[in-house]
Design a protein around this motif. Structure first.
Motif, mmCIF file in Angstrom:
data_model
loop_
_atom_site.group_PDB
_atom_site.id
_atom_site.type_symbol
_atom_site.label_atom_id
_atom_site.label_comp_id
_atom_site.label_asym_id
_atom_site.label_seq_id
_atom_site.Cartn_x
_atom_site.Cartn_y
_atom_site.Cartn_z
ATOM 1 N N LYS A 62 0.856 -1.188 0.000
ATOM 2 C CA LYS A 62 0.000 0.000 0.000
ATOM 3 C C LYS A 62 0.894 1.240 0.000
ATOM 4 O O LYS A 62 1.718 1.419 0.892
ATOM 5 C CB LYS A 62 -0.911 0.014 1.237
ATOM 6 N N GLN A 63 0.734 2.073 -0.978
ATOM 7 C CA GLN A 63 1.557 3.271 -1.098
ATOM 8 C C GLN A 63 0.988 4.362 -0.188
ATOM 9 O O GLN A 63 0.143 5.148 -0.586
ATOM 10 C CB GLN A 63 1.596 3.746 -2.556
ATOM 11 N N LYS A 64 1.464 4.393 1.042
ATOM 12 C CA LYS A 64 1.014 5.389 2.009
ATOM 13 C C LYS A 64 2.190 6.237 2.464
ATOM 14 O O LYS A 64 3.341 5.855 2.325
ATOM 15 C CB LYS A 64 0.373 4.712 3.225
ATOM 16 N N GLY A 65 1.893 7.361 3.061
ATOM 17 C CA GLY A 65 2.944 8.213 3.612
ATOM 18 C C GLY A 65 3.663 8.999 2.537
ATOM 19 O O GLY A 65 3.168 9.209 1.425
ATOM 20 N N MET A 66 4.882 9.418 2.851
ATOM 21 C CA MET A 66 5.672 10.272 1.965
ATOM 22 C C MET A 66 7.054 9.659 1.784
ATOM 23 O O MET A 66 7.603 9.079 2.720
ATOM 24 C CB MET A 66 5.788 11.674 2.575
ATOM 25 N N VAL A 67 7.605 9.796 0.599
ATOM 26 C CA VAL A 67 8.944 9.258 0.342
ATOM 27 C C VAL A 67 9.950 9.970 1.247
ATOM 28 O O VAL A 67 9.810 11.161 1.532
ATOM 29 C CB VAL A 67 9.331 9.423 -1.136
ATOM 30 N N PRO A 68 10.992 9.273 1.715
ATOM 31 C CA PRO A 68 11.923 9.863 2.693
ATOM 32 C C PRO A 68 12.615 11.124 2.202
ATOM 33 O O PRO A 68 12.877 12.037 2.998
ATOM 34 C CB PRO A 68 12.940 8.735 2.934
ATOM 35 N N SER A 69 12.942 11.216 0.921
ATOM 36 C CA SER A 69 13.659 12.393 0.422
ATOM 37 C C SER A 69 12.806 13.651 0.531
ATOM 38 O O SER A 69 13.286 14.703 0.966
ATOM 39 C CB SER A 69 14.091 12.166 -1.030
ATOM 40 N N ILE A 70 11.526 13.556 0.171
ATOM 41 C CA ILE A 70 10.629 14.717 0.266
ATOM 42 C C ILE A 70 10.333 15.038 1.725
ATOM 43 O O ILE A 70 10.320 16.203 2.134
ATOM 44 C CB ILE A 70 9.312 14.449 -0.495
ATOM 45 N N ARG A 71 10.111 13.991 2.518
ATOM 46 C CA ARG A 71 9.807 14.212 3.932
ATOM 47 C C ARG A 71 10.974 14.927 4.638
ATOM 48 O O ARG A 71 10.761 15.841 5.446
ATOM 49 C CB ARG A 71 9.512 12.886 4.628
ATOM 50 N N SER A 72 12.207 14.532 4.344
ATOM 51 C CA SER A 72 13.363 15.158 4.984
ATOM 52 C C SER A 72 13.467 16.627 4.586
ATOM 53 O O SER A 72 13.867 17.469 5.394
ATOM 54 C CB SER A 72 14.642 14.408 4.620
#
Length: 372
Positions: free
Chosen positions: A129-139
């Protein structure tokens, strides 16, 4: 230029003139301090004559690799910042982690036996399930949020203006657009915590028009240049929307109305220290099948990675950030993260790790008034 002021309870008050701040310190009414952003401010030791404040806006111009932030009141420009975002570094490390995981999984599976007899571990949860945000954008967004919180510690911020971008062309998406919704949720959350009063979004074309209205110079060639004209000027234009709007002017014609006073201010460069986390396994084992320690946040000499230190070598004094250690030496990096080795006994701690590398905290020339 203005100097930030906080009271004895660390509540931010209206900034003051440098001459008044010096007089307060000389008379023993205040003490000088440095914030985690490398900005000098004063803390009052006595009860202030008043705690009323004026509106102060923070403009945030987000990007994929760089962001611009500015703090503006109607009377003065209070702070400008250029953020070097961790997007490329996080992307590189996530790609490497993906490769290492696939390599370990391939070693664990015996492909000579039938598929239903292989030692596959069943999934513990639905990880498709594609949930949340990718780590690069989140950082990226967390760094912008951290800097904003540190700004609200020394300035009585009332408004935050965030630029909304709409990508053009036939591309599927823009990394700048991906994190917008997440960042606005973050801003609403900390607004409800009392950091500021209002959040406002502005379209990118509006930023451009106000920047031209204020005669602010813009560097459009090389956006990686660490100067005010690349991204920080857009932060000033965004903050200015608090007092400048489009409508009917005094001449009964359509145009921009309202004004602000642009002044010299500090211009700082901010990034994250590229310190590696503790790794249990390196890519390749050393001689004898053993793997040496790699990464982590501490050293054997009591320094933490990211600490700001002073080191002496051949009679010369160097300042930088700790990035590692050996048996007898401590690795100290400069603002470009170029490493030098120094004897541990000749390294002195100046400031503990704040999670930020702040450089070139200086008074920018009248760059905010240059019209190109």
């Amino acid at each position: 230029m203005r100097v930030p002021v906080v009271d004895s309870n660390n509540k931010a008050l209206m900034p003051t003139k440098p001459s008044r701040a010096r007089r307060w310190i000389k008379e023993g009414k205040a003490i000088g301090k440095w914030s985690k952003l490398g900005v000098f401010y004063v803390q009052l030791l006595e009860k202030p004559s008043g705690d009323s404040t004026q509106d102060i806006a923070v403009g945030i111009d987000p990007g994929k690799q760089f962001s611009g932030i500015a703090v503006q009141s109607k009377q003065a420009t209070l702070l400008t910042a250029h953020l070097e975002l961790p997007f490329k570094n996080v992307t590189k490390r996530m790609t490497q982690r993906h490769m290492m995981r696939r390599t370990r999984r391939s070693r664990r599976i015996n492909r000579k036996v039938a598929f239903n007899q292989r030692s596959h571990r069943q999934k513990r949860f639905n990880n498709r399930k594609q949930k949340g945000m990718v780590p690069s954008i989140r950082s990226n967004k967390l760094l912008e949020l951290k800097v904003l919180k540190l700004i609200t510690d020394i300035f009585p911020v009332t408004d935050v203006v965030y630029e909304i971008v709409k990508a053009k062309g036939d591309k599927g998406f823009s990394p700048v657009m991906v994190g917008q919704k997440l960042m606005l949720e973050y801003l609403e959350f900390i607004k409800n915590k009392g950091y500021f009063k209002r959040v406002k979004t502005v379209q990118g074309y509006t930023t451009s028009m106000i920047r031209k209205h204020l005669n602010l110079g813009k560097e459009k060639g090389d956006k990686s240049l660490k100067i005010l004209e690349t991204h920080a000027v857009d932060g000033i234009a965004l903050a200015a929307t608090k007092w400048i709007q489009y409508g009917v002017t005094s001449k009964k014609s359509q145009g921009w109305k309202g004004e602000i006073n642009l002044t010299d201010t500090y211009f700082i460069l901010i990034t994250r220290p590229p310190v590696c986390k503790r790794q249990l396994h390196l890519l390749q084992p050393s001689k004898g099948g053993k793997r040496r320690k790699y990464g982590g946040s501490v050293t054997r000499y009591g320094f933490r990675k990211g600490d700001y230190v002073e080191a002496v070598k051949a009679g010369k004094v160097y300042r930088g950030w700790v990035s590692g250690d050996t048996k007898k030496m401590v690795a100290v990096n400069n603002e470009n993260w170029k490493q030098g080795q120094y004897t541990a006994s000749k390294v002195k701690l100046i400031k503990r790790n704040t999670g930020l590398v702040v450089t070139k905290s200086k008074l920018s020339p009248t760059a905010i008034k240059i019209a190109r």
